[in-house]
Design an enzyme around this catalytic site. Structure first.
Site, mmCIF file in Angstrom:
data_model
loop_
_atom_site.group_PDB
_atom_site.id
_atom_site.type_symbol
_atom_site.label_atom_id
_atom_site.label_comp_id
_atom_site.label_asym_id
_atom_site.label_seq_id
_atom_site.Cartn_x
_atom_site.Cartn_y
_atom_site.Cartn_z
ATOM 1 N N GLU A 21 48.965 20.725 -4.903
ATOM 2 C CA GLU A 21 50.212 20.109 -4.159
ATOM 3 C C GLU A 21 49.477 19.570 -2.902
ATOM 4 O OE1 GLU A 21 53.137 19.423 -5.465
ATOM 5 O OE2 GLU A 21 52.764 20.766 -7.043
ATOM 6 N N THR A 81 41.253 19.499 1.669
ATOM 7 C CA THR A 81 41.006 20.751 1.229
ATOM 8 C C THR A 81 41.158 20.928 -0.265
ATOM 9 O OG1 THR A 81 42.003 21.605 3.303
ATOM 10 C CG2 THR A 81 41.552 23.452 1.466
ATOM 11 N N SER A 83 46.178 20.284 2.383
ATOM 12 C CA SER A 83 45.825 18.810 2.524
ATOM 13 C C SER A 83 44.839 18.285 1.446
ATOM 14 C CB SER A 83 44.860 18.795 3.815
ATOM 15 O OG SER A 83 43.774 19.507 3.758
ATOM 16 N N TRP A 105 51.053 25.465 6.465
ATOM 17 C CA TRP A 105 51.881 25.970 7.584
ATOM 18 C C TRP A 105 53.118 25.589 7.799
ATOM 19 C CZ3 TRP A 105 52.487 21.604 10.205
ATOM 20 C CH2 TRP A 105 51.402 20.813 10.481
ATOM 21 N N GLU A 146 47.605 9.767 6.404
ATOM 22 C CA GLU A 146 48.777 10.816 6.540
ATOM 23 C C GLU A 146 48.254 11.306 8.118
ATOM 24 O OE1 GLU A 146 48.418 14.801 4.512
ATOM 25 O OE2 GLU A 146 50.469 14.687 4.311
HETATM 26 P P1 NAD Z 1 45.076 22.828 4.733
HETATM 27 O O1 NAD Z 1 44.551 22.258 3.524
HETATM 28 O O2 NAD Z 1 44.304 22.896 6.107
HETATM 29 O O3 NAD Z 1 45.462 24.514 4.329
HETATM 30 C C1 NAD Z 1 46.432 24.780 3.327
HETATM 31 C C2 NAD Z 1 46.095 26.319 2.964
HETATM 32 O O4 NAD Z 1 44.657 26.456 2.553
HETATM 33 C C3 NAD Z 1 45.729 27.182 4.199
HETATM 34 O O5 NAD Z 1 46.360 28.619 3.914
HETATM 35 C C4 NAD Z 1 44.409 27.246 4.355
HETATM 36 O O6 NAD Z 1 43.975 28.490 5.154
HETATM 37 C C5 NAD Z 1 44.145 27.205 3.068
HETATM 38 N N1 NAD Z 1 42.498 26.789 2.766
HETATM 39 C C6 NAD Z 1 41.771 26.111 3.613
HETATM 40 N N2 NAD Z 1 40.532 25.972 3.081
HETATM 41 C C7 NAD Z 1 40.532 26.630 2.024
HETATM 42 C C8 NAD Z 1 39.369 26.793 0.868
HETATM 43 N N3 NAD Z 1 38.203 26.395 1.026
HETATM 44 N N4 NAD Z 1 39.930 27.462 -0.119
HETATM 45 C C9 NAD Z 1 41.244 28.006 -0.378
HETATM 46 N N5 NAD Z 1 42.044 27.753 0.641
HETATM 47 C C10 NAD Z 1 41.613 26.998 1.686
HETATM 48 O O7 NAD Z 1 46.681 22.252 4.892
HETATM 49 P P2 NAD Z 1 47.508 22.504 5.964
HETATM 50 O O8 NAD Z 1 46.975 21.895 7.364
HETATM 51 O O9 NAD Z 1 48.083 23.926 6.099
HETATM 52 O O10 NAD Z 1 48.760 21.770 5.428
HETATM 53 C C11 NAD Z 1 49.200 20.422 5.759
HETATM 54 C C12 NAD Z 1 48.800 19.786 4.470
HETATM 55 O O11 NAD Z 1 49.578 19.954 3.336
HETATM 56 C C13 NAD Z 1 49.266 18.042 4.664
HETATM 57 O O12 NAD Z 1 48.361 17.541 4.126
HETATM 58 C C14 NAD Z 1 50.512 18.077 3.725
HETATM 59 O O13 NAD Z 1 50.967 17.053 3.287
HETATM 60 C C15 NAD Z 1 50.245 18.981 2.705
HETATM 61 N N6 NAD Z 1 51.164 19.560 1.982
HETATM 62 C C16 NAD Z 1 51.639 19.198 0.649
HETATM 63 C C17 NAD Z 1 52.552 19.839 0.032
HETATM 64 C C18 NAD Z 1 52.932 19.059 -1.394
HETATM 65 O O14 NAD Z 1 54.061 19.894 -2.091
HETATM 66 N N7 NAD Z 1 52.482 18.285 -2.036
HETATM 67 C C19 NAD Z 1 53.767 20.568 0.837
HETATM 68 C C20 NAD Z 1 53.474 20.881 2.141
HETATM 69 C C21 NAD Z 1 52.263 20.355 2.691
#
Ligand code: NAD
Length: 498
Positions: A258, A240, A237, A159, A392
């Site tokens: 990522e 996940t 994250s 997000w 984080e």
């Molecule tokens: P999140 O892991 O909660 O969700 C990310 C996405 O995965 C969402 O679309 C979510 O609905 C989906 N998801 C959740 N559970 C899943 C599953 N079991 N199978 C498949 N998809 C699933 O992360 P968030 O809160 O949306 O984003 C923040 C995190 O993202 C932070 O940890 C941040 O560091 C990371 N992030 C990393 C990068 C990078 O390039 N390394 C860039 C941006 C954000």
């Protein structure tokens, strides 16, 4: 051409899946703007059947004669047109993301522009893709190496930069010849559907860009487990990411991960301290600190620690919190109130553990009290064994620690499980390069931070994941390498004549 997102004319956006060029599903997931608490959108909550339908649409398009006979130059032309249409719609896309993420509009516009730069980069890769020829491996033998599209791929998006991260993956997948099913975050789903519609306006065939909105454990997991999905590019994250990796391993499915980060900003006594202080504030507080590469650990050489911390505090104290439409706002709201509360709890715990609150730390009241706002916060004296140093927080919180010499600095930087990006500030470039190479991360910055270009691949090591987005490496993720071997002169078989 300007394409409105679904139902822009009503106050609440009604967002349905985009499957095979059609809107599908009933919007039921409520999205309240984090800056005001108002209901601004309803997103469809994908069922297993809708995930199936999206994958089937992507597969039908992938297998069609038209798609299979499309050459790289044609895909480059689509992407060039796509970039133009996105540019015409950049304001609308930025307004949607600013409202749903809670970030200032000016920053959301920058995100969209970076996303468009990725589309142009992917077009350039498609236009110049040549493969490899091996004319001389042996006499009478010619071999060709070519990168083939993996097939239907899933793109799972977080997000914090909804449109930008989708555009850091989608055009490279299309350039490679893949068709896609995109799963945006359940907090920020609207811009993904608009982008998919704009792709079709650029004459990219229906079914090449499908979007299913909904939750991770249903829609996201459904895409990941689907037998017809060859690869999933996931950003989110680390927690996940582990689930995604385990699920994929059971199917021997390729995934790109990522994940989270805990970037360090190391400042040596010989650095240009004015520039380093500007960098420290920018790197920690851009996007409210909700950035995977946010340099949320400031590691300062002991001899300048007090003076430099004061320089950073005085700059950060001038940053303004505000709603997305406020042109003076430097930081917006956090993604939702529970996340704001988690950020506040992390700061309180660090202070209780002996950290010194140098700035912030109070949830603002007054006219911002309806939103999930949290101010720029700086805690000094953070011990490397503490949670604030190693976990984080994903908010505007900077932890300050001190180092003595080069080895000490390297050990502190590498002490967390993450390895996404780190930054070094020094006027001694030998030190910048040599120490930079000892840091564990996919990206190292010297005398800059939170920097980059669509040409440069981006990704992490250790708990920050594996695989790369963007640039040629990002394109390559969506392909597999095949050799075609042609014998042009007789070969004597050891079995000849039998
Ligand atoms: P999140 O892991 O909660 O969700 C990310 C996405 O995965 C969402 O679309 C979510 O609905 C989906 N998801 C959740 N559970 C899943 C599953 N079991 N199978 C498949 N998809 C699933 O992360 P968030 O809160 O949306 O984003 C923040 C995190 O993202 C932070 O940890 C941040 O560091 C990371 N992030 C990393 C990068 C990078 O390039 N390394 C860039 C941006 C954000």
């Amino acid at each position: 051409m300007t394409i409105a997102d679904p139902q822009t004319l009503t106050d609440v956006r009604l967002v349905r899946h985009w499957i095979g060029g059609r809107e599908v599903g009933e919007p039921t997931i409520e999205r309240h703007a984090p800056a005001t608490g108002e209901l601004v959108a309803l997103y469809a909550d994908a069922t297993a059947e809708e995930v199936d339908a999206a994958v089937a649409a992507a597969r039908t398009t992938f297998e069609s004669e038209t798609w299979q006979s499309t050459v790289h130059g044609q895909r480059a032309s689509w992407l060039e047109r796509f970039a133009e249409i996105l540019t015409e719609n950049r304001q609308r896309l930025a307004e949607i993301d600013a409202q749903e993420v809670g970030k200032p509009l000016a920053f959301a516009l920058g995100d969209i522009d970076l996303g468009i730069a990725h589309v142009r980069q992917a077009a350039a890769i498609a236009r110049t893709e040549t493969g490899e020829a091996f004319p001389g491996v042996s006499h009478g033998y010619l071999a060709v190496g070519e990168r083939r599209a993996l097939g239907v791929v899933g793109l799972v998006i977080p997000w914090n930069f909804p449109a930008q991260i989708m555009l850091q993956k989608l055009p490279y997948a299309l350039a490679a010849g893949c068709t896609t099913v995109v799963k945006p975050s359940e907090f920020t789903s609207s811009s993904a559907v608009v982008i998919a519609q704009l792709a079709e306006a650029a004459a990219i065939p229906a079914g090449a860009v499908n979007v299913v909105t909904g939750y991770g454990r249903t829609a996201g997991q459904g895409i990941l487990e689907h037998a017809d999905v060859a690869y999933v590019s996931f950003t989110g994250s680390t927690r996940t990411g582990r689930v995604v990796a385990e699920t994929a391993a059971r199917q021997l499915k390729r995934v790109g991960l990522e994940l989270g980060g805990k970037a360090a900003n190391v400042v040596f006594a010989d650095a240009d301290l004015e520039k380093a202080a500007d960098g420290a504030v920018f790197g920690a507080f851009i996007n409210q600190g909700e950035s995977c590469v946010a340099t949320t650990r400031l590691i300062v050489q002991r001899s300048i620690a007090e003076r430099f911390t004061a320089m950073v505090v005085s700059r950060a104290a001038k940053l303004r919190l505000g709603r997305p439409e406020d042109p003076e706002a430097d930081l917006g709201a956090l993604i939702h109130p529970p996340h704001r509360d988690a950020v506040a709890a992390a700061v309180d715990a660090a202070v209780a553990a002996g950290g010194v609150l140098e700035l912030g730390g109070e949830i603002p009241g007054g006219e911002l009290s309806d939103g999930a706002f949290y101010p720029p916060t700086i805690v000094s004296g953070v011990d490397p064994t503490s949670a604030l140093f190693s976990e984080e927080v994903f908010g505007p919180v900077l932890a300050v620690s001190v180092f003595d010499d080069d080895d000490d600095a390297v050990a502190l930087v590498n002490a967390t499980s993450y390895g996404l990006a780190h930054s070094l500030w020094t006027t001694d470039l030998d030190r910048g390069v040599n120490l930079g190479r000892r840091l564990e991360a996919g990206t190292i910055w010297v005398n800059t931070c939170t920097d980059g270009s669509p040409q440069l691949a981006f990704g992490g090591v250790k708990a920050s994941g594996y695989g790369r987005d963007a640039g040629f490496e990002g394109y390559r993720e969506f392909t597999e390498y095949r050799t075609l071997q042609i014998r042009t002169a007789e070969r004597t078989s050891p079995f000849a004549g039998r």
